[in-house]
Design an enzyme around this catalytic site. Sequence first.
Site, PDB file in Angstrom:
ATOM      1  N   ASP A 143       0.774  -1.411   0.448  1.00 29.75           N
ATOM      2  CA  ASP A 143       0.202   0.009   0.050  1.00 29.75           C
ATOM      3  C   ASP A 143       1.189   1.812   0.167  1.00 29.75           C
ATOM      4  OD1 ASP A 143      -2.052   1.661   0.773  1.00 29.75           O
ATOM      5  OD2 ASP A 143      -1.982   1.415   2.268  1.00 29.75           O
ATOM      6  N   GLU A 199      -1.158  -1.312  -4.883  1.00 27.27           N
ATOM      7  CA  GLU A 199      -2.797  -1.075  -4.445  1.00 27.27           C
ATOM      8  C   GLU A 199      -1.903   0.195  -5.925  1.00 27.27           C
ATOM      9  OE1 GLU A 199      -5.646   1.856  -2.561  1.00 27.27           O
ATOM     10  OE2 GLU A 199      -4.897  -0.203  -1.211  1.00 27.27           O
ATOM     11  N   ASP A 243      -2.588   0.528   7.461  1.00 26.20           N
ATOM     12  CA  ASP A 243      -1.621   0.631   6.498  1.00 26.20           C
ATOM     13  C   ASP A 243      -1.485  -0.611   5.646  1.00 26.20           C
ATOM     14  OD1 ASP A 243      -0.973   4.484   4.883  1.00 26.20           O
ATOM     15  OD2 ASP A 243      -0.471   4.396   6.939  1.00 26.20           O
TER      16      ASP A 243
END
Length: 180
Positions: free
Chosen positions: A8, A67, A139
């Site tokens: 992420d 992501e 996160d």
Amino acid sequence: MTLIIGIDPGSRLTGYGIVEKQGAKLRFVDAGTIRTESQDMPERLKRIFAGIDRIVQFHQPTEAAVEQVFMAQNPDSALKLGQARGAAIAALVNLDLAVSEYTARQIKQSVVGYGAADKEQVQMMVMRLLDLSIKPQADAADALAAAICHAHASGSLNKMAVLNALGGMARGRGRGLRRR
């Protein structure tokens, strides 16, 4: 067994999460955040690259999921996020990992069942899916969710490849399924 690292990306905090996939079962391996703690953007990118390099060298994942960048309201923030993402992807491909990319909506849909889920919902479902007793930092949970999404997607792709191969073999022998 497949070891998947999820990332992420963020310019100040980059989350990572590693899961092991064995058949349909997923097992938590590791998760955390890479904190850049610098005002200087080139130094932040260096820390992201080096952090991911260390994690990959230690755990030796075989697949990676990152992501994708969403379009932020602030162009400066979007550029910084894109640079952080680029540093993460560069570290992964530098170590010869194939990188799959997923949108936040795809990741949330895969893990929570709802593409507009909030961070709390993602954290809770990651805990449930990986049988964790403590809630991972946001996160890190997002990174674990990316790895879970990839595990689900790669399993589906493998099944489709097998079915397509079987369907091709059946058609080759004249036994394919046909609509009447």
